[in-house]
Scaffold this motif. Sequence first.
Motif, PDB file in Angstrom:
ATOM      1  N   GLY A  89      26.273 -19.135 -11.739  1.00 25.51           N
ATOM      2  CA  GLY A  89      27.593 -19.475 -11.908  1.00 25.51           C
ATOM      3  C   GLY A  89      27.644 -19.313 -13.768  1.00 25.51           C
ATOM      4  O   GLY A  89      27.178 -20.297 -14.220  1.00 25.51           O
ATOM      5  N   TYR A  90      28.279 -18.404 -14.036  1.00 27.19           N
ATOM      6  CA  TYR A  90      28.478 -18.083 -15.333  1.00 27.19           C
ATOM      7  C   TYR A  90      29.828 -18.231 -16.081  1.00 27.19           C
ATOM      8  O   TYR A  90      30.791 -18.603 -15.197  1.00 27.19           O
ATOM      9  CB  TYR A  90      27.841 -16.719 -15.731  1.00 27.19           C
ATOM     10  CG  TYR A  90      26.280 -16.602 -15.383  1.00 27.19           C
ATOM     11  CD1 TYR A  90      25.387 -16.935 -16.399  1.00 27.19           C
ATOM     12  CD2 TYR A  90      26.195 -16.103 -14.123  1.00 27.19           C
ATOM     13  CE1 TYR A  90      24.031 -17.002 -16.110  1.00 27.19           C
ATOM     14  CE2 TYR A  90      24.679 -16.295 -13.880  1.00 27.19           C
ATOM     15  CZ  TYR A  90      23.753 -16.565 -14.431  1.00 27.19           C
ATOM     16  OH  TYR A  90      22.383 -16.371 -14.275  1.00 27.19           O
ATOM     17  N   HIS A  91      30.020 -17.834 -17.111  1.00 29.46           N
ATOM     18  CA  HIS A  91      31.577 -17.637 -17.653  1.00 29.46           C
ATOM     19  C   HIS A  91      32.435 -16.631 -17.180  1.00 29.46           C
ATOM     20  O   HIS A  91      33.480 -16.105 -18.008  1.00 29.46           O
ATOM     21  CB  HIS A  91      31.576 -18.283 -19.153  1.00 29.46           C
ATOM     22  CG  HIS A  91      30.847 -17.240 -19.929  1.00 29.46           C
ATOM     23  ND1 HIS A  91      29.410 -17.415 -20.105  1.00 29.46           N
ATOM     24  CD2 HIS A  91      31.156 -16.098 -20.504  1.00 29.46           C
ATOM     25  CE1 HIS A  91      28.839 -16.214 -20.879  1.00 29.46           C
ATOM     26  NE2 HIS A  91      30.127 -15.267 -21.042  1.00 29.46           N
ATOM     27  N   PHE A  92      31.727 -15.654 -16.574  1.00 30.05           N
ATOM     28  CA  PHE A  92      32.223 -14.320 -15.919  1.00 30.05           C
ATOM     29  C   PHE A  92      31.938 -14.387 -14.574  1.00 30.05           C
ATOM     30  O   PHE A  92      31.017 -15.120 -13.925  1.00 30.05           O
ATOM     31  CB  PHE A  92      31.759 -13.273 -16.889  1.00 30.05           C
ATOM     32  CG  PHE A  92      30.137 -13.399 -17.038  1.00 30.05           C
ATOM     33  CD1 PHE A  92      29.284 -12.820 -16.178  1.00 30.05           C
ATOM     34  CD2 PHE A  92      29.751 -13.626 -18.201  1.00 30.05           C
ATOM     35  CE1 PHE A  92      28.015 -12.640 -16.285  1.00 30.05           C
ATOM     36  CE2 PHE A  92      28.495 -13.664 -18.531  1.00 30.05           C
ATOM     37  CZ  PHE A  92      27.579 -13.121 -17.616  1.00 30.05           C
ATOM     38  N   HIS A  93      32.531 -13.471 -13.828  1.00 34.17           N
ATOM     39  CA  HIS A  93      32.377 -13.590 -12.628  1.00 34.17           C
ATOM     40  C   HIS A  93      31.330 -12.445 -12.458  1.00 34.17           C
ATOM     41  O   HIS A  93      30.853 -11.615 -13.133  1.00 34.17           O
ATOM     42  CB  HIS A  93      33.542 -13.011 -11.689  1.00 34.17           C
ATOM     43  CG  HIS A  93      34.652 -14.016 -11.677  1.00 34.17           C
ATOM     44  ND1 HIS A  93      34.802 -14.840 -10.869  1.00 34.17           N
ATOM     45  CD2 HIS A  93      35.910 -14.039 -12.373  1.00 34.17           C
ATOM     46  CE1 HIS A  93      35.759 -15.605 -10.911  1.00 34.17           C
ATOM     47  NE2 HIS A  93      36.377 -14.891 -11.823  1.00 34.17           N
ATOM     48  N   ARG A 124      36.991  -7.101  -7.268  1.00 36.14           N
ATOM     49  CA  ARG A 124      38.241  -7.483  -8.188  1.00 36.14           C
ATOM     50  C   ARG A 124      38.392  -6.377  -9.093  1.00 36.14           C
ATOM     51  O   ARG A 124      39.395  -6.077  -9.520  1.00 36.14           O
ATOM     52  CB  ARG A 124      37.646  -8.696  -9.009  1.00 36.14           C
ATOM     53  CG  ARG A 124      38.579  -9.478  -9.762  1.00 36.14           C
ATOM     54  CD  ARG A 124      38.145 -10.727 -10.339  1.00 36.14           C
ATOM     55  NE  ARG A 124      38.963 -11.354 -11.344  1.00 36.14           N
ATOM     56  CZ  ARG A 124      39.051 -12.842 -11.135  1.00 36.14           C
ATOM     57  NH1 ARG A 124      38.411 -13.342 -10.441  1.00 36.14           N
ATOM     58  NH2 ARG A 124      40.153 -13.166 -11.856  1.00 36.14           N
ATOM     59  N   THR A 155      32.941  -5.696 -16.948  1.00 34.98           N
ATOM     60  CA  THR A 155      34.325  -6.354 -17.120  1.00 34.98           C
ATOM     61  C   THR A 155      35.404  -5.145 -16.954  1.00 34.98           C
ATOM     62  O   THR A 155      36.551  -5.267 -16.940  1.00 34.98           O
ATOM     63  CB  THR A 155      34.470  -6.450 -18.791  1.00 34.98           C
ATOM     64  OG1 THR A 155      34.181  -5.188 -19.605  1.00 34.98           O
ATOM     65  CG2 THR A 155      33.558  -7.669 -19.235  1.00 34.98           C
ATOM     66  N   LEU A 197      29.778 -17.474 -29.033  1.00 34.86           N
ATOM     67  CA  LEU A 197      31.140 -16.675 -28.787  1.00 34.86           C
ATOM     68  C   LEU A 197      31.027 -15.162 -28.569  1.00 34.86           C
ATOM     69  O   LEU A 197      31.738 -14.721 -27.609  1.00 34.86           O
ATOM     70  CB  LEU A 197      31.905 -16.924 -29.941  1.00 34.86           C
ATOM     71  CG  LEU A 197      32.459 -18.569 -30.138  1.00 34.86           C
ATOM     72  CD1 LEU A 197      33.635 -18.437 -31.265  1.00 34.86           C
ATOM     73  CD2 LEU A 197      33.179 -18.806 -28.719  1.00 34.86           C
ATOM     74  N   GLY A 206      29.615 -15.364 -24.769  1.00 28.91           N
ATOM     75  CA  GLY A 206      30.574 -16.252 -23.935  1.00 28.91           C
ATOM     76  C   GLY A 206      32.062 -16.422 -24.296  1.00 28.91           C
ATOM     77  O   GLY A 206      32.810 -17.063 -24.008  1.00 28.91           O
TER      78      GLY A 206
END
Lengths: 205, 82
Positions: A34-38, A46, A68, A202, A205
């Motif tokens: 579980g990260y800050h991106f899929h 997606r 991305t 940053l 993330g």
Amino acid sequence: MSDSLQTELSLDLGRLRQAIQEQYAAVARDPGRGYHFHTGRPLASRLGYHDDWLEGLPEGSIASFAGTGNPFRIGQLQPGERVVDIGSGAGLDSLIAAKMVGPDGQVIGVDMTRAMLEMARKGASEAGLGHVEFREGLAESLPAPSGWADVVISNGVLNLLPDKLAALREMARVLKPSGRLQIGDILVQQAVPEDAKQQIDLWTG
Amino acid sequence: MAAGFVDFEITWQADVFSGAPQASSAAEFGTQGINFRARKAAHEQEWYTAMASLACEVPIKLTPLLYADVYSDAGDTGESEP
């Protein structure tokens, strides 16, 4: 490029690269954390990856996918083409590219993280794709000959590079004249404050 | 462009971060996933031509207002007073 960027950023390039390596090595080791991106197959869906592109590829390579965008949505690669994948990570895009170009084509995946290179090589071996190889290197100094590639692909990597112009010049160097750049990445719609650009967390993330 | 590419185009963009397991700074900066393409110029001339097309020229064009008879509805016949 020096270890300390000579641009307007006073970022420690060594620390930034280390943070990026740690972040994506963690994704490779434990993609479901579980990260800050899929990640993985849901992300691929997606982003518009076709199921048949993923068919026959190792589940480990798919699970660690953390792009991305979708370089192949811009245009499918043609049989016999030569491809360089910059920041190939766990290798999914390189493996898809290898399927598209077929055995008469060639794919070079480039990544700076040894753990990712090992994972990508394992994936290529499991998929039986002998015409893809993974080389250790940096986007700003690609381990590929000048004028070699028909296509350069990359996915979610350019935004992590402080010296984007240097990376783009390298992409141009390895491409043949009229060669294609097909990139998935990110854009920010609001200006990022200068002090935020100095914060390494940053960038990742 | 400066790296030697032409025909740059963003072909797709979408929110690819929403719903991720951990919060990130993506929303704060309006971060979106994109696909873009470009092509390495076939030769220097093509690149120079593309670079030249980026030069900002502001065409000087007289607006119709300057040519219009702005006095036509003023009740003035244009003749001088005796």
